[in-house]
Motif scaffolding. Structure first.
Motif, PDB file in Angstrom:
ATOM      1  N   GLY A   1     -59.447 -34.357  44.487  1.00 25.17           N
ATOM      2  CA  GLY A   1     -60.232 -33.217  45.255  1.00 25.17           C
ATOM      3  C   GLY A   1     -59.083 -32.398  46.043  1.00 25.17           C
ATOM      4  N   ASP A   2     -59.397 -31.940  47.077  1.00 26.18           N
ATOM      5  CA  ASP A   2     -58.360 -30.982  47.759  1.00 26.18           C
ATOM      6  C   ASP A   2     -57.843 -31.826  48.914  1.00 26.18           C
ATOM      7  OD1 ASP A   2     -59.179 -28.924  46.307  1.00 26.18           O
ATOM      8  OD2 ASP A   2     -59.557 -27.716  47.839  1.00 26.18           O
ATOM      9  N   THR A   3     -56.585 -32.301  48.804  1.00 25.71           N
ATOM     10  CA  THR A   3     -55.855 -32.890  49.954  1.00 25.71           C
ATOM     11  C   THR A   3     -54.338 -32.604  50.017  1.00 25.71           C
ATOM     12  OG1 THR A   3     -55.565 -35.110  50.763  1.00 25.71           O
ATOM     13  CG2 THR A   3     -55.495 -34.811  48.228  1.00 25.71           C
TER      14      THR A   3
ATOM     15  N   ASP B   1     -57.066 -36.059  53.011  1.00 21.49           N
ATOM     16  CA  ASP B   1     -56.805 -35.214  54.253  1.00 21.49           C
ATOM     17  C   ASP B   1     -56.716 -33.777  53.892  1.00 21.49           C
ATOM     18  OD1 ASP B   1     -55.739 -33.960  56.232  1.00 21.49           O
ATOM     19  OD2 ASP B   1     -53.620 -34.842  55.775  1.00 21.49           O
ATOM     20  N   HIS B   2     -58.122 -33.077  54.089  1.00 22.63           N
ATOM     21  CA  HIS B   2     -58.170 -31.664  53.528  1.00 22.63           C
ATOM     22  C   HIS B   2     -58.586 -31.078  55.055  1.00 22.63           C
ATOM     23  CE1 HIS B   2     -58.514 -28.352  51.143  1.00 22.63           C
ATOM     24  NE2 HIS B   2     -60.151 -28.252  51.106  1.00 22.63           N
ATOM     25  N   HIS B   3     -57.894 -31.493  56.275  1.00 18.15           N
ATOM     26  CA  HIS B   3     -58.212 -31.113  57.516  1.00 18.15           C
ATOM     27  C   HIS B   3     -58.090 -29.355  57.531  1.00 18.15           C
ATOM     28  CE1 HIS B   3     -58.329 -31.003  61.838  1.00 18.15           C
ATOM     29  NE2 HIS B   3     -57.442 -30.397  61.895  1.00 18.15           N
TER      30      HIS B   3
ATOM     31  N   THR C   1     -66.240 -33.634  45.564  1.00 18.28           N
ATOM     32  CA  THR C   1     -65.445 -33.928  46.604  1.00 18.28           C
ATOM     33  C   THR C   1     -65.479 -33.500  47.935  1.00 18.28           C
ATOM     34  OG1 THR C   1     -63.890 -32.311  46.083  1.00 18.28           O
ATOM     35  CG2 THR C   1     -63.654 -34.387  44.871  1.00 18.28           C
ATOM     36  N   HIS C   2     -65.884 -32.136  48.094  1.00 15.91           N
ATOM     37  CA  HIS C   2     -66.171 -31.417  49.393  1.00 15.91           C
ATOM     38  C   HIS C   2     -66.948 -30.304  49.240  1.00 15.91           C
ATOM     39  CE1 HIS C   2     -62.473 -29.409  48.119  1.00 15.91           C
ATOM     40  NE2 HIS C   2     -62.764 -28.747  49.042  1.00 15.91           N
ATOM     41  N   PHE C   3     -67.185 -29.361  49.950  1.00 11.44           N
ATOM     42  CA  PHE C   3     -68.227 -28.454  49.612  1.00 11.44           C
ATOM     43  C   PHE C   3     -67.546 -26.862  49.812  1.00 11.44           C
ATOM     44  CE2 PHE C   3     -70.229 -32.071  51.541  1.00 11.44           C
ATOM     45  CZ  PHE C   3     -70.706 -32.684  50.445  1.00 11.44           C
ATOM     46  N   HIS C   4     -66.286 -26.932  49.571  1.00  8.64           N
ATOM     47  CA  HIS C   4     -65.641 -25.365  49.507  1.00  8.64           C
ATOM     48  C   HIS C   4     -66.281 -24.874  48.141  1.00  8.64           C
ATOM     49  CE1 HIS C   4     -61.893 -25.463  52.107  1.00  8.64           C
ATOM     50  NE2 HIS C   4     -62.591 -24.676  52.520  1.00  8.64           N
ATOM     51  N   SER C   5     -66.352 -23.503  48.034  1.00  7.63           N
ATOM     52  CA  SER C   5     -67.163 -22.970  47.133  1.00  7.63           C
ATOM     53  C   SER C   5     -66.483 -22.943  45.614  1.00  7.63           C
ATOM     54  CB  SER C   5     -67.326 -21.299  47.018  1.00  7.63           C
ATOM     55  OG  SER C   5     -65.704 -20.969  47.569  1.00  7.63           O
ATOM     56  N   ASP C   6     -65.121 -23.053  45.650  1.00  7.28           N
ATOM     57  CA  ASP C   6     -64.548 -23.403  44.254  1.00  7.28           C
ATOM     58  C   ASP C   6     -64.572 -24.607  43.540  1.00  7.28           C
ATOM     59  OD1 ASP C   6     -62.931 -23.982  46.569  1.00  7.28           O
ATOM     60  OD2 ASP C   6     -61.261 -24.538  45.092  1.00  7.28           O
ATOM     61  N   HIS C   7     -65.616 -25.729  44.496  1.00  8.88           N
ATOM     62  CA  HIS C   7     -65.863 -26.847  43.901  1.00  8.88           C
ATOM     63  C   HIS C   7     -67.547 -27.124  43.458  1.00  8.88           C
ATOM     64  CE1 HIS C   7     -61.899 -28.506  45.094  1.00  8.88           C
ATOM     65  NE2 HIS C   7     -61.786 -27.378  45.597  1.00  8.88           N
ATOM     66  N   ILE C   8     -68.194 -25.975  44.046  1.00  9.97           N
ATOM     67  CA  ILE C   8     -69.326 -26.261  43.692  1.00  9.97           C
ATOM     68  C   ILE C   8     -70.088 -25.006  42.728  1.00  9.97           C
ATOM     69  CG2 ILE C   8     -69.737 -27.601  45.688  1.00  9.97           C
ATOM     70  CD1 ILE C   8     -71.080 -25.177  47.272  1.00  9.97           C
TER      71      ILE C   8
HETATM   72 ZN   LIG Z   1     -61.277 -27.379  49.595  1.00  3.28          ZN
END
Ligand SMILES: [Zn+2]
Ligand SMILES: [Zn+2]
Length: 344
Positions: A225-227, A202-204, A110-117
Protein backbone atom coordinates in the motif's frame (compact mmCIF):
# COMPACT_ATOMS: atom_id res chain seq x y z
CA UNK A 1 17.30 -9.28 -59.28
CA UNK A 2 15.56 -5.91 -59.89
CA UNK A 3 12.71 -7.74 -61.65
CA UNK A 4 12.30 -10.10 -58.70
CA UNK A 5 12.11 -7.18 -56.21
CA UNK A 6 9.62 -5.34 -58.45
CA UNK A 7 7.51 -8.49 -58.71
CA UNK A 8 7.55 -9.04 -54.90
CA UNK A 9 6.59 -5.42 -54.20
CA UNK A 10 3.75 -5.63 -56.73
CA UNK A 11 2.41 -8.83 -55.14
CA UNK A 12 2.57 -7.26 -51.65
CA UNK A 13 0.75 -4.12 -52.84
CA UNK A 14 -1.91 -6.27 -54.51
CA UNK A 15 -2.38 -8.37 -51.34
CA UNK A 16 -2.68 -5.21 -49.21
CA UNK A 17 -5.30 -3.84 -51.60
CA UNK A 18 -7.30 -7.08 -51.59
CA UNK A 19 -7.03 -7.23 -47.78
CA UNK A 20 -8.23 -3.66 -47.28
CA UNK A 21 -11.22 -4.24 -49.60
CA UNK A 22 -12.07 -7.62 -48.01
CA UNK A 23 -11.88 -6.09 -44.52
CA UNK A 24 -14.88 -3.94 -45.39
CA UNK A 25 -17.07 -6.78 -46.74
CA UNK A 26 -19.87 -7.81 -44.36
CA UNK A 27 -19.21 -11.62 -44.48
CA UNK A 28 -15.50 -11.07 -43.78
CA UNK A 29 -16.31 -8.70 -40.90
CA UNK A 30 -18.81 -11.24 -39.47
CA UNK A 31 -16.18 -14.01 -39.65
CA UNK A 32 -13.53 -11.87 -37.94
CA UNK A 33 -16.04 -10.69 -35.30
CA UNK A 34 -16.87 -14.32 -34.46
CA UNK A 35 -13.20 -15.29 -34.20
CA UNK A 36 -12.52 -12.31 -31.95
CA UNK A 37 -15.52 -12.95 -29.70
CA UNK A 38 -14.50 -16.62 -29.28
CA UNK A 39 -11.02 -15.51 -28.27
CA UNK A 40 -12.41 -13.02 -25.72
CA UNK A 41 -15.25 -15.08 -24.24
CA UNK A 42 -13.79 -18.54 -24.67
CA UNK A 43 -10.43 -17.65 -23.16
CA UNK A 44 -9.54 -18.34 -19.55
CA UNK A 45 -6.31 -17.56 -17.83
CA UNK A 46 -4.16 -20.64 -17.42
CA UNK A 47 -4.52 -22.19 -13.96
CA UNK A 48 -1.25 -22.10 -12.08
CA UNK A 49 -0.74 -24.59 -9.28
CA UNK A 50 0.74 -22.13 -6.79
CA UNK A 51 0.72 -18.51 -5.69
CA UNK A 52 0.54 -15.82 -8.36
CA UNK A 53 0.71 -12.07 -8.07
CA UNK A 54 -0.52 -10.05 -11.04
CA UNK A 55 0.07 -6.31 -11.39
CA UNK A 56 -3.41 -4.92 -12.18
CA UNK A 57 -2.26 -1.36 -11.51
CA UNK A 58 1.18 0.19 -11.05
CA UNK A 59 0.43 3.93 -11.22
CA UNK A 60 0.05 6.63 -8.61
CA UNK A 61 -2.36 9.56 -9.07
CA UNK A 62 0.52 11.82 -10.14
CA UNK A 63 0.73 11.67 -13.93
CA UNK A 64 -1.60 10.17 -16.52
CA UNK A 65 -0.36 7.20 -18.46
CA UNK A 66 -3.08 5.06 -20.05
CA UNK A 67 -0.66 2.10 -20.01
CA UNK A 68 -0.65 2.11 -16.21
CA UNK A 69 -3.77 1.68 -14.05
CA UNK A 70 -3.86 2.93 -10.45
CA UNK A 71 -2.90 0.74 -7.47
CA UNK A 72 -3.98 -2.88 -7.74
CA UNK A 73 -2.21 -6.20 -7.06
CA UNK A 74 -4.10 -9.45 -7.62
CA UNK A 75 -3.24 -12.52 -5.53
CA UNK A 76 -4.38 -15.73 -7.22
CA UNK A 77 -4.17 -19.43 -6.31
CA UNK A 78 -6.30 -22.32 -7.55
CA UNK A 79 -8.60 -21.69 -4.55
CA UNK A 80 -8.29 -17.95 -3.88
CA UNK A 81 -8.57 -14.64 -5.67
CA UNK A 82 -7.87 -11.48 -3.66
CA UNK A 83 -7.35 -7.94 -4.87
CA UNK A 84 -5.20 -5.58 -2.83
CA UNK A 85 -6.72 -2.19 -3.69
CA UNK A 86 -8.47 -1.39 -6.92
CA UNK A 87 -7.76 2.08 -8.32
CA UNK A 88 -8.96 3.78 -11.49
CA UNK A 89 -8.49 1.71 -14.70
CA UNK A 90 -7.61 -1.42 -12.65
CA UNK A 91 -10.89 -3.20 -13.56
CA UNK A 92 -9.81 -2.98 -17.22
CA UNK A 93 -6.50 -4.65 -16.37
CA UNK A 94 -8.31 -7.36 -14.36
CA UNK A 95 -10.40 -8.16 -17.43
CA UNK A 96 -7.38 -8.09 -19.76
CA UNK A 97 -5.56 -10.55 -17.48
CA UNK A 98 -8.67 -12.76 -17.49
CA UNK A 99 -8.54 -12.98 -13.71
CA UNK A 100 -11.27 -15.21 -12.22
CA UNK A 101 -13.83 -12.57 -11.22
CA UNK A 102 -16.50 -15.27 -10.82
CA UNK A 103 -14.66 -16.74 -7.83
CA UNK A 104 -13.48 -13.65 -5.95
CA UNK A 105 -12.52 -14.28 -2.35
CA UNK A 106 -12.40 -10.61 -1.37
CA UNK A 107 -10.91 -7.18 -1.78
CA UNK A 108 -8.27 -6.03 0.72
CA UNK A 109 -8.02 -2.25 1.01
CA UNK A 110 -4.83 -0.70 2.37
CA UNK A 111 -6.39 2.74 3.04
CA UNK A 112 -9.06 4.91 1.49
CA UNK A 113 -7.33 7.38 -0.80
CA UNK A 114 -9.28 7.59 -4.05
CA UNK A 115 -6.55 5.96 -6.15
CA UNK A 116 -6.98 2.74 -4.12
CA UNK A 117 -10.78 2.47 -4.19
CA UNK A 118 -11.99 4.12 -7.41
CA UNK A 119 -12.50 0.79 -9.23
CA UNK A 120 -14.39 -0.94 -6.43
CA UNK A 121 -17.85 -0.59 -7.94
CA UNK A 122 -16.76 -2.01 -11.33
CA UNK A 123 -15.13 -5.04 -9.68
CA UNK A 124 -18.26 -5.64 -7.60
CA UNK A 125 -20.49 -5.43 -10.65
CA UNK A 126 -18.13 -7.47 -12.83
CA UNK A 127 -17.91 -10.32 -10.35
CA UNK A 128 -21.69 -10.30 -9.71
CA UNK A 129 -22.42 -10.46 -13.45
CA UNK A 130 -19.63 -13.06 -13.71
CA UNK A 131 -21.49 -15.43 -11.39
CA UNK A 132 -20.54 -14.62 -7.81
CA UNK A 133 -23.39 -15.94 -5.64
CA UNK A 134 -22.66 -14.17 -2.34
CA UNK A 135 -21.93 -10.61 -1.29
CA UNK A 136 -18.36 -9.47 -2.04
CA UNK A 137 -16.38 -9.00 1.18
CA UNK A 138 -14.27 -5.84 1.32
CA UNK A 139 -11.67 -5.96 4.11
CA UNK A 140 -9.96 -2.97 5.61
CA UNK A 141 -9.04 -1.12 8.76
CA UNK A 142 -11.40 1.32 10.50
CA UNK A 143 -13.17 3.38 7.85
CA UNK A 144 -13.86 0.58 5.35
CA UNK A 145 -17.57 0.54 6.28
CA UNK A 146 -17.90 4.23 5.31
CA UNK A 147 -16.41 3.50 1.87
CA UNK A 148 -18.47 0.35 1.26
CA UNK A 149 -21.73 1.92 2.50
CA UNK A 150 -21.13 4.89 0.22
CA UNK A 151 -20.59 2.73 -2.89
CA UNK A 152 -23.58 0.55 -1.98
CA UNK A 153 -25.80 3.63 -1.70
CA UNK A 154 -24.52 5.21 -4.91
CA UNK A 155 -25.12 2.01 -6.90
CA UNK A 156 -28.46 1.00 -5.29
CA UNK A 157 -30.54 2.21 -8.26
CA UNK A 158 -28.15 0.53 -10.74
CA UNK A 159 -28.52 -2.81 -8.91
CA UNK A 160 -32.32 -2.46 -9.04
CA UNK A 161 -32.29 -1.80 -12.79
CA UNK A 162 -30.09 -4.81 -13.48
CA UNK A 163 -32.06 -7.22 -11.29
CA UNK A 164 -35.33 -6.07 -12.91
CA UNK A 165 -33.82 -6.48 -16.40
CA UNK A 166 -31.93 -9.78 -16.06
CA UNK A 167 -33.89 -11.49 -13.24
CA UNK A 168 -33.02 -12.77 -9.77
CA UNK A 169 -31.81 -16.13 -11.10
CA UNK A 170 -29.02 -14.50 -13.08
CA UNK A 171 -28.27 -11.75 -10.56
CA UNK A 172 -29.06 -12.89 -6.99
CA UNK A 173 -30.04 -9.65 -5.15
CA UNK A 174 -28.16 -10.53 -1.94
CA UNK A 175 -24.90 -10.71 -3.91
CA UNK A 176 -25.33 -7.15 -5.24
CA UNK A 177 -24.23 -4.94 -2.33
CA UNK A 178 -20.73 -5.36 -0.90
CA UNK A 179 -20.08 -6.25 2.75
CA UNK A 180 -17.51 -4.31 4.79
CA UNK A 181 -15.24 -6.39 7.04
CA UNK A 182 -13.44 -4.10 9.49
CA UNK A 183 -10.35 -5.55 11.19
CA UNK A 184 -7.59 -4.72 13.61
CA UNK A 185 -4.14 -5.47 12.16
CA UNK A 186 -3.08 -9.12 12.57
CA UNK A 187 -4.36 -12.26 10.82
CA UNK A 188 -7.36 -11.07 8.84
CA UNK A 189 -8.17 -14.12 6.70
CA UNK A 190 -7.19 -17.78 6.92
CA UNK A 191 -8.04 -21.25 5.66
CA UNK A 192 -6.10 -24.54 5.38
CA UNK A 193 -3.63 -23.23 2.81
CA UNK A 194 -3.73 -19.41 2.90
CA UNK A 195 -3.04 -16.91 5.67
CA UNK A 196 -3.49 -13.19 5.11
CA UNK A 197 -1.88 -10.93 7.69
CA UNK A 198 -2.18 -7.14 7.85
CA UNK A 199 0.18 -4.69 9.54
CA UNK A 200 0.25 -0.92 10.05
CA UNK A 201 2.42 1.17 7.72
CA UNK A 202 3.59 4.80 7.79
CA UNK A 203 1.46 6.95 5.44
CA UNK A 204 1.21 9.83 7.91
CA UNK A 205 -1.06 11.81 8.22
CA UNK A 206 -3.31 9.08 6.79
CA UNK A 207 -4.22 6.67 9.54
CA UNK A 208 -4.90 3.82 9.61
CA UNK A 209 -3.01 2.58 6.57
CA UNK A 210 -2.01 -1.08 6.31
CA UNK A 211 -0.08 -3.51 4.15
CA UNK A 212 -0.74 -7.23 3.66
CA UNK A 213 1.24 -10.44 3.65
CA UNK A 214 -0.10 -13.54 1.86
CA UNK A 215 1.36 -16.94 2.82
CA UNK A 216 0.42 -19.95 0.70
CA UNK A 217 2.11 -23.38 0.64
CA UNK A 218 5.53 -22.08 1.66
CA UNK A 219 5.46 -19.00 -0.60
CA UNK A 220 4.76 -15.41 0.36
CA UNK A 221 3.90 -12.05 -1.17
CA UNK A 222 3.78 -8.72 0.65
CA UNK A 223 1.96 -5.64 -0.66
CA UNK A 224 2.81 -2.33 0.98
CA UNK A 225 0.00 0.00 0.00
CA UNK A 226 1.16 3.61 0.43
CA UNK A 227 3.96 4.08 2.94
CA UNK A 228 7.37 5.43 3.70
CA UNK A 229 10.03 2.80 4.29
CA UNK A 230 8.64 1.29 7.47
CA UNK A 231 10.30 -0.96 10.07
CA UNK A 232 6.90 -2.49 10.74
CA UNK A 233 6.55 -3.51 7.10
CA UNK A 234 10.01 -5.04 6.79
CA UNK A 235 9.48 -6.93 10.07
CA UNK A 236 6.28 -8.38 8.58
CA UNK A 237 8.07 -9.06 5.29
CA UNK A 238 10.81 -11.21 6.80
CA UNK A 239 12.01 -13.80 4.25
CA UNK A 240 9.12 -12.98 1.91
CA UNK A 241 9.51 -14.12 -1.69
CA UNK A 242 8.23 -10.83 -3.13
CA UNK A 243 7.55 -7.39 -1.72
CA UNK A 244 5.54 -4.99 -3.87
CA UNK A 245 6.44 -1.56 -2.49
CA UNK A 246 5.14 1.94 -3.07
CA UNK A 247 7.99 4.02 -4.54
CA UNK A 248 8.85 7.62 -5.27
CA UNK A 249 11.57 8.82 -7.65
CA UNK A 250 12.82 11.87 -5.77
CA UNK A 251 15.04 13.27 -8.54
CA UNK A 252 12.23 13.15 -11.11
CA UNK A 253 9.81 14.79 -8.67
CA UNK A 254 12.26 17.56 -7.82
CA UNK A 255 12.71 18.39 -11.52
CA UNK A 256 8.93 18.27 -12.02
CA UNK A 257 8.10 20.65 -9.21
CA UNK A 258 10.87 23.03 -10.24
CA UNK A 259 9.43 23.11 -13.77
CA UNK A 260 5.90 23.61 -12.42
CA UNK A 261 7.02 26.60 -10.35
CA UNK A 262 8.93 28.01 -13.35
CA UNK A 263 5.85 27.57 -15.53
CA UNK A 264 3.72 29.58 -13.09
CA UNK A 265 1.82 26.58 -11.65
CA UNK A 266 2.37 27.07 -7.90
CA UNK A 267 -0.71 25.06 -6.79
CA UNK A 268 0.35 21.84 -8.51
CA UNK A 269 3.97 22.44 -7.44
CA UNK A 270 2.77 22.62 -3.82
CA UNK A 271 0.75 19.40 -4.18
CA UNK A 272 3.80 17.58 -5.58
CA UNK A 273 5.89 18.92 -2.69
CA UNK A 274 3.28 17.69 -0.16
CA UNK A 275 3.37 14.18 -1.68
CA UNK A 276 7.08 13.71 -1.03
CA UNK A 277 6.92 12.91 2.68
CA UNK A 278 4.34 10.08 2.65
CA UNK A 279 5.70 7.74 -0.02
CA UNK A 280 8.93 5.75 0.07
CA UNK A 281 11.92 7.23 -1.75
CA UNK A 282 13.00 4.32 -3.98
CA UNK A 283 16.59 4.67 -2.72
CA UNK A 284 15.51 3.83 0.87
CA UNK A 285 14.11 0.37 0.13
CA UNK A 286 16.80 -2.02 -1.12
CA UNK A 287 18.91 -2.15 2.05
CA UNK A 288 15.84 -2.68 4.24
CA UNK A 289 14.52 -5.38 1.91
CA UNK A 290 17.90 -7.17 1.83
CA UNK A 291 18.20 -7.00 5.62
CA UNK A 292 14.72 -8.58 5.92
CA UNK A 293 15.73 -11.45 3.59
CA UNK A 294 13.25 -10.40 0.88
CA UNK A 295 14.04 -12.33 -2.31
CA UNK A 296 12.54 -9.92 -4.85
CA UNK A 297 11.68 -6.25 -4.42
CA UNK A 298 9.17 -4.88 -6.94
CA UNK A 299 8.39 -1.17 -7.09
CA UNK A 300 4.77 -0.23 -7.82
CA UNK A 301 2.43 2.71 -7.07
CA UNK A 302 5.09 4.75 -8.88
CA UNK A 303 5.30 8.45 -7.93
CA UNK A 304 5.39 10.06 -10.46
CA UNK A 305 3.83 7.56 -12.85
CA UNK A 306 6.51 6.92 -15.52
CA UNK A 307 5.43 8.15 -18.95
CA UNK A 308 8.20 6.63 -21.08
CA UNK A 309 11.57 4.81 -21.02
CA UNK A 310 13.36 7.94 -19.85
CA UNK A 311 11.24 8.34 -16.71
CA UNK A 312 11.48 4.60 -16.05
CA UNK A 313 15.27 4.90 -16.23
CA UNK A 314 15.20 7.83 -13.80
CA UNK A 315 13.21 5.63 -11.39
CA UNK A 316 15.89 2.96 -11.41
CA UNK A 317 18.78 5.41 -11.04
CA UNK A 318 20.91 4.49 -8.03
CA UNK A 319 19.31 1.05 -7.61
CA UNK A 320 21.27 -2.19 -7.79
CA UNK A 321 19.69 -3.72 -10.88
CA UNK A 322 17.98 -6.59 -9.05
CA UNK A 323 14.93 -4.51 -8.13
CA UNK A 324 12.07 -4.64 -10.63
CA UNK A 325 9.95 -1.69 -11.76
CA UNK A 326 6.42 -3.08 -12.09
CA UNK A 327 4.47 -2.90 -15.33
CA UNK A 328 0.76 -3.51 -15.65
CA UNK A 329 -0.15 -7.15 -16.40
CA UNK A 330 3.25 -8.44 -15.23
CA UNK A 331 2.75 -11.81 -13.53
CA UNK A 332 4.91 -13.33 -10.80
CA UNK A 333 4.35 -17.07 -10.33
CA UNK A 334 5.59 -18.91 -7.23
CA UNK A 335 5.46 -22.73 -7.40
CA UNK A 336 4.56 -24.32 -4.02
CA UNK A 337 7.40 -25.07 -1.58
CA UNK A 338 10.11 -23.85 -3.93
CA UNK A 339 12.49 -20.91 -4.37
CA UNK A 340 11.56 -20.27 -7.98
CA UNK A 341 10.01 -16.98 -9.13
CA UNK A 342 8.71 -17.05 -12.71
CA UNK A 343 8.22 -13.58 -14.16
CA UNK A 344 6.40 -12.83 -17.37
ZN1 LIG B 1 -2.42 7.08 -0.13
ZN1 LIG C 1 -1.96 5.98 -3.43
Amino acid sequence: MIRRVTYTVAVLVLLALVGSVAYRLAPVQDFLMKRGALLVFGGTAETFDGLQAVVCGSASPLGNNPDRAQACIAIVTPEHFFLVDVGARAPMRINQAQLPLNRMTGVMLTHFHSDHIAGLADVNLGSWVGGRQESLNVYGPEGVATVVDGFNTAYRLDRGYRIAHHGVELLPPAAGPMTAQTFEPGIVWQDDTMTVTSFLVDHHPIHPAVGYRFDYLGRSVVVSGDTNASDNLFAAAENADIVFHDALARRALDIMRGSMAEAGRPRIAQIVTDVIDYHADSLTLEDAANAAGVKQLVLYHLVPTPMNDLTEDMFMRGLSGTTILAHDLQTFSLPPNSEEIIIR
